[in-house]
Scaffold this active site. Structure first.
Site, mmCIF file in Angstrom:
data_model
loop_
_atom_site.group_PDB
_atom_site.id
_atom_site.type_symbol
_atom_site.label_atom_id
_atom_site.label_comp_id
_atom_site.label_asym_id
_atom_site.label_seq_id
_atom_site.Cartn_x
_atom_site.Cartn_y
_atom_site.Cartn_z
ATOM 1 N N GLY A 247 55.547 48.169 35.186
ATOM 2 C CA GLY A 247 55.285 47.942 36.452
ATOM 3 C C GLY A 247 55.681 46.822 37.097
ATOM 4 N N ARG B 121 45.200 58.427 33.093
ATOM 5 C CA ARG B 121 46.278 57.438 32.766
ATOM 6 C C ARG B 121 46.759 57.771 31.026
ATOM 7 N NH1 ARG B 121 45.716 51.007 32.778
ATOM 8 N NH2 ARG B 121 45.144 50.770 30.621
ATOM 9 N N ARG C 124 49.505 42.915 27.977
ATOM 10 C CA ARG C 124 49.599 41.888 29.189
ATOM 11 C C ARG C 124 49.853 40.712 28.950
ATOM 12 N NH1 ARG C 124 48.525 45.291 33.651
ATOM 13 N NH2 ARG C 124 47.145 47.307 33.148
ATOM 14 N N MET D 197 42.069 55.378 39.749
ATOM 15 C CA MET D 197 42.880 53.593 39.578
ATOM 16 C C MET D 197 43.668 53.748 41.019
ATOM 17 S SD MET D 197 44.026 53.151 35.818
ATOM 18 C CE MET D 197 42.882 52.755 34.840
ATOM 19 N N GLU E 33 39.689 52.212 42.697
ATOM 20 C CA GLU E 33 38.909 50.903 42.104
ATOM 21 C C GLU E 33 39.206 49.636 42.928
ATOM 22 O OE1 GLU E 33 42.691 50.228 39.031
ATOM 23 O OE2 GLU E 33 40.801 49.883 38.446
ATOM 24 N N THR F 183 55.899 43.600 35.078
ATOM 25 C CA THR F 183 57.079 43.871 33.976
ATOM 26 C C THR F 183 58.441 43.675 34.707
ATOM 27 O OG1 THR F 183 55.500 45.381 33.048
ATOM 28 C CG2 THR F 183 57.783 45.715 32.254
ATOM 29 N N ILE G 41 51.158 53.628 37.448
ATOM 30 C CA ILE G 41 50.200 54.984 37.689
ATOM 31 C C ILE G 41 49.614 54.873 39.267
ATOM 32 C CG2 ILE G 41 48.043 53.862 37.016
ATOM 33 C CD1 ILE G 41 47.775 56.830 35.647
ATOM 34 N N ASP G 42 49.742 53.384 39.583
ATOM 35 C CA ASP G 42 49.378 53.234 41.004
ATOM 36 C C ASP G 42 50.271 53.447 42.059
ATOM 37 O OD1 ASP G 42 46.998 52.277 39.768
ATOM 38 O OD2 ASP G 42 47.372 50.096 40.011
HETATM 39 N N1 LIG Z 1 56.055 36.846 37.587
HETATM 40 C C1 LIG Z 1 56.325 37.072 36.011
HETATM 41 N N2 LIG Z 1 57.024 36.405 35.392
HETATM 42 C C2 LIG Z 1 57.375 36.743 34.034
HETATM 43 N N3 LIG Z 1 56.638 37.631 33.642
HETATM 44 C C3 LIG Z 1 55.496 38.305 34.118
HETATM 45 C C4 LIG Z 1 55.294 38.163 35.470
HETATM 46 N N4 LIG Z 1 54.456 38.959 36.053
HETATM 47 C C5 LIG Z 1 53.910 39.578 34.787
HETATM 48 N N5 LIG Z 1 54.821 39.303 33.799
HETATM 49 C C6 LIG Z 1 54.668 39.912 32.445
HETATM 50 O O1 LIG Z 1 54.935 41.444 32.712
HETATM 51 C C7 LIG Z 1 54.002 42.125 31.699
HETATM 52 C C8 LIG Z 1 53.326 43.232 32.544
HETATM 53 O O2 LIG Z 1 52.690 42.536 33.662
HETATM 54 P P1 LIG Z 1 51.283 43.239 34.219
HETATM 55 O O3 LIG Z 1 50.304 43.364 33.170
HETATM 56 O O4 LIG Z 1 50.854 42.682 35.652
HETATM 57 O O5 LIG Z 1 51.602 44.896 34.231
HETATM 58 P P2 LIG Z 1 52.671 45.678 35.184
HETATM 59 O O6 LIG Z 1 54.018 45.810 34.749
HETATM 60 O O7 LIG Z 1 52.562 45.118 36.685
HETATM 61 O O8 LIG Z 1 52.179 47.187 35.124
HETATM 62 P P3 LIG Z 1 50.652 47.767 35.637
HETATM 63 O O9 LIG Z 1 50.171 46.695 36.642
HETATM 64 O O10 LIG Z 1 51.234 48.860 36.390
HETATM 65 O O11 LIG Z 1 49.674 48.014 34.634
HETATM 66 C C9 LIG Z 1 53.070 41.088 31.064
HETATM 67 O O12 LIG Z 1 53.781 40.723 29.760
HETATM 68 C C10 LIG Z 1 53.189 40.045 31.565
HETATM 69 O O13 LIG Z 1 53.330 38.574 31.197
HETATM 70 O O1 LIG Z 2 42.411 47.861 31.781
HETATM 71 P P1 LIG Z 2 43.819 47.559 32.075
HETATM 72 O O2 LIG Z 2 44.521 48.049 30.866
HETATM 73 O O3 LIG Z 2 44.095 46.076 31.982
HETATM 74 O O4 LIG Z 2 44.317 48.360 33.171
HETATM 75 C C1 LIG Z 2 43.656 48.541 34.453
HETATM 76 C C2 LIG Z 2 44.714 48.409 35.441
HETATM 77 O O5 LIG Z 2 45.948 49.149 35.354
HETATM 78 C C3 LIG Z 2 46.392 49.902 36.488
HETATM 79 O O6 LIG Z 2 46.193 51.278 35.829
HETATM 80 C C4 LIG Z 2 47.621 49.822 36.520
HETATM 81 O O7 LIG Z 2 48.291 50.039 35.572
HETATM 82 C C5 LIG Z 2 45.236 49.710 37.316
HETATM 83 O O8 LIG Z 2 45.282 50.930 38.184
HETATM 84 C C6 LIG Z 2 44.261 49.210 36.603
HETATM 85 O O9 LIG Z 2 43.590 48.182 37.341
HETATM 86 MG MG LIG Z 3 51.218 45.603 37.952
#
Ligand SMILES: Nc1ncnc2c1ncn2[C@@H]1O[C@H](COP(=O)(O)OP(=O)(O)OP(=O)(O)O)[C@@H](O)[C@H]1O
Ligand SMILES: O=P(O)(O)OC[C@H]1O[C@](O)(CO)[C@@H](O)[C@@H]1O
Ligand SMILES: [Mg+2]
EC number: 2.7.1.11
Length: 540
Positions: free
Chosen positions: A190, A380, A165, A264, A320, A193, A220-221
């Site tokens: 997600g 997950r 992240r 989750m 959660e 991303t 996964i959500d």
């Molecule tokens: N608005 C944004 N602009 C650029 N990069 C972003 C932005 N939001 C998130 N990212 C980048 O995307 C990557 C993943 O984001 P995030 O941790 O929110 O997970 P996600 O892709 O939403 O997956 P999930 O929430 O399902 O685990 C991170 O490296 C984060 O820095």
């Molecule tokens: O503990 P981590 O890896 O940040 O992930 C937790 C979060 O990731 C998710 O599984 C989304 O990918 C959410 O449901 C949960 O809150």
């Molecule tokens: Mg997300």
């Protein structure tokens, strides 16, 4: 005739009778005089015998399949699949794959199938894995990916590339893409991303690079909008059954047994809702979208007492993100965020378990036996099940076909059972949520027979939210006919869905007997003129 307007991420084509195509960008939108090549699949022994393999340039997929006689035809997305012409010579392709965000069953399958799809379908052999999410572009080594390297990875959970992240530095990422000579970027992740992918696409386009940016939605959500469901969701729901079963066995084996299972779902309670509906052992399901309260008439404690008196045991499933407002009221407000800026949640399962124990002990009402099970990461971290594996394969192949055909700035996704290319802006504009005034939630309430916990004020607010334009326009989880039907569809429509059995599809198949051979029901026609869908002209 059709009209069109476009900017770098919004490419909308209007047709007669209210037809709207929300198209995806193409190299030819910003790079003139590009060379094209015949699709190598034409001479691939596996595909050359399939007469209708290539997707017609005008094939689009409607977002709403339930329409009224005089209603507009609404929003459509470009149909995914191979095109007759490609915009890369296979030897010149240098692809990379990155996985970001939390884990999800099926990540390795998508990686495997991108690598194998590129190699077996298009003869592309230069594929790099980016190590550890976005920051890996500029701070880590890469991994060479070949069909041999990825051969068995779909049997493992997690991602062989690692994930993270935070760390999204757009210029460093695009510098790295440019420096390494990468021209196809496959980004699996997600909502965050996909937001990151959208800004990478913008920067690539600003620099005028011929680099395809393709997103594969992972969550996964199930919180990504527009698409029918995300890969790994089924697997997660299935795995959740094991925890719910354990909670039920424990609860029913002891007097006044209560099993609490946390699943989750940060902002969207889909896993909890579907796991509850699938199980039938759950007495109460609590999700972020549906407020609840503990004390007093109509509250959770009253319901628990009633259910224990009736059945002697009960199972509670809690997502959660549920009840976070109650937690912050009773505990010190925590305002921590993860590296991506997502709010870190407090453990609602632990909190509610304490609250229930405390309530029954304090009131000295009845002795209860509560067992709290938190299987969240176990759910997950597993490999995807068979149906998710097939789904992941088709998503990966769609992404490869799209990039090879010169499309960019898109996310692949299943819309009403058809694989499509969706512009990033549609994917990132909002989150998919359970609509509690929708039929699916009503089904859950009638299945568990739990109270809705909604005060008239909550109900009004839910109604208002449901009428907000972002929800209603989508036809996605909203309370009009389309929304209700769509919410209903995901669990049954999960696969390719090209063979799905709703009325529209059945009618369509009947009308197109020549399209039946191919699993994708694709239509082979000579493409003439510009590439398959430059978005400037659509004939109805
Ligand atoms: N608005 C944004 N602009 C650029 N990069 C972003 C932005 N939001 C998130 N990212 C980048 O995307 C990557 C993943 O984001 P995030 O941790 O929110 O997970 P996600 O892709 O939403 O997956 P999930 O929430 O399902 O685990 C991170 O490296 C984060 O820095
Ligand atoms: O503990 P981590 O890896 O940040 O992930 C937790 C979060 O990731 C998710 O599984 C989304 O990918 C959410 O449901 C949960 O809150
Ligand atoms: Mg997300």
């Amino acid at each position: 005739m059709a009209s069109s307007d476009s900017d770098s991420q919004l490419k909308i084509v209007h047709g007669e009778a209210g037809y709207i195509l929300e198209d995806v960008p193409h190299f030819s939108d910003y790079i003139p005089n590009l060379r094209t090549f015949p699709n190598p699949l034409r001479s691939n022994p596996a595909y050359s015998v399939v007469k209708q393999y290539f997707v017609h340039m005008d094939d689009t997929v409607p977002q709403k399949v339930v329409v009224h006689k005089d209603g507009p035809r609404g929003v459509h997305f470009r149909r995914a699949g191979p095109r007759q012409k490609v915009y890369f010579n296979s030897d010149d392709v240098h692809a990379c794959i990155v996985t970001c965000g939390g884990l999800c069953p099926g990540l390795n399958t998508v990686i495997r199938e991108i690598v194998c799809g590129l190699s077996y379908m298009y003869g592309v052999n230069k594929v790099l894995g980016i190590d550890g999410g976005y920051r890996g572009f500029y701070s880590k080594n890469t991994i060479t990916l070949t069909p041999k390297v990825v051969n068995d990875i779909h049997k493992r959970g997690g991602t062989i590339l690692g994930t993270s992240r935070g760390g999204h530095d757009t210029s460093k990422i695009v510098d790295s893409i440019q420096d390494r000579g990468i021209n196809q970027v496959y980004i699996i992740g997600g909502d965050g991303t996909q937001r990151g992918a959208a800004v990478i696409y913008e920067e690539v386009r600003r620099r005028g690079l011929k680099v395809a940016i393709a997103g594969i939605p992972k969550t996964i959500d199930n919180d990504i909008p527009v698409i029918d469901k995300s890969f790994g969701f089924d697997t997660a729901v299935e795995e959740a059954q094991r925890a719910i079963n354990a909670a039920h066995v424990e609860a029913e084996s002891i007097e006044n047994g209560i099993g609490v299972v946390k699943l989750m779902g940060r902002y969207s309670g889909f896993i909890a809702m579907y796991a509850t509906l699938a199980s039938r052992d759950v007495d109460c399901c609590l999700i972020p979208e549906s407020p609840f309260y503990l004390e007093g008439k109509g509250g959770l404690f009253e319901f628990i007492e009633k259910r224990l008196k009736e059945n002697g045991h009960m199972v509670i499933v809690i997502a959660e993100g549920a009840g976070q407002d109650l937690l912050t009221e009773s505990m010190q407000a925590m305002d921590e965020k993860d590296a991506s800026g997502n709010k870190l949640l407090q453990d609602v399962g632990l909190w509610i378990s304490h609250k229930i124990k405390d309530h029954f002990a304090r009131k000295n009402k009845m002795a209860i036996n509560l067992k709290y099970i938190d299987p969240t990461y176990m759910i997950r971290a597993i490999p995807s099940n068979a149906s998710d594996n097939v789904y992941c394969t088709l998503l990966a192949q769609s992404a490869v076909h799209g990039a090879m055909a010169g499309y960019t700035g898109f996310t692949v996704g299943l819309v009403n059972g058809r694989h499509t290319y969706i512009p990033f802006n549609r994917i990132i504009e909002r989150q998919n949520k359970v609509v509690i005034t929708d039929r699916m939630w009503a089904r859950l309430l009638s299945s568990t027979n739990q109270p809705s916990f909604l005060s008239p004020k909550d109900y009004d607010e839910a109604k208002k939210a449901e009428q907000a334009p972002t929800q209603l326009l989508e036809g996605d989880n909203c309370n009009d006919v389309d929304g209700a039907e769509k919410t209903e569809e995901p669990p049954t429509q999960l696969l390719d869905g090209d063979n799905c059995n709703d009325v529209d599809e059945a009618e369509k198949t009947e009308q197109l007997p020549t399209q039946l051979l191919e699993g994708d029901n694709l239509k082979y026609e000579q493409e003439s003129g510009s590439h398959a869908g430059n978005g400037t002209k659509t004939e109805n």
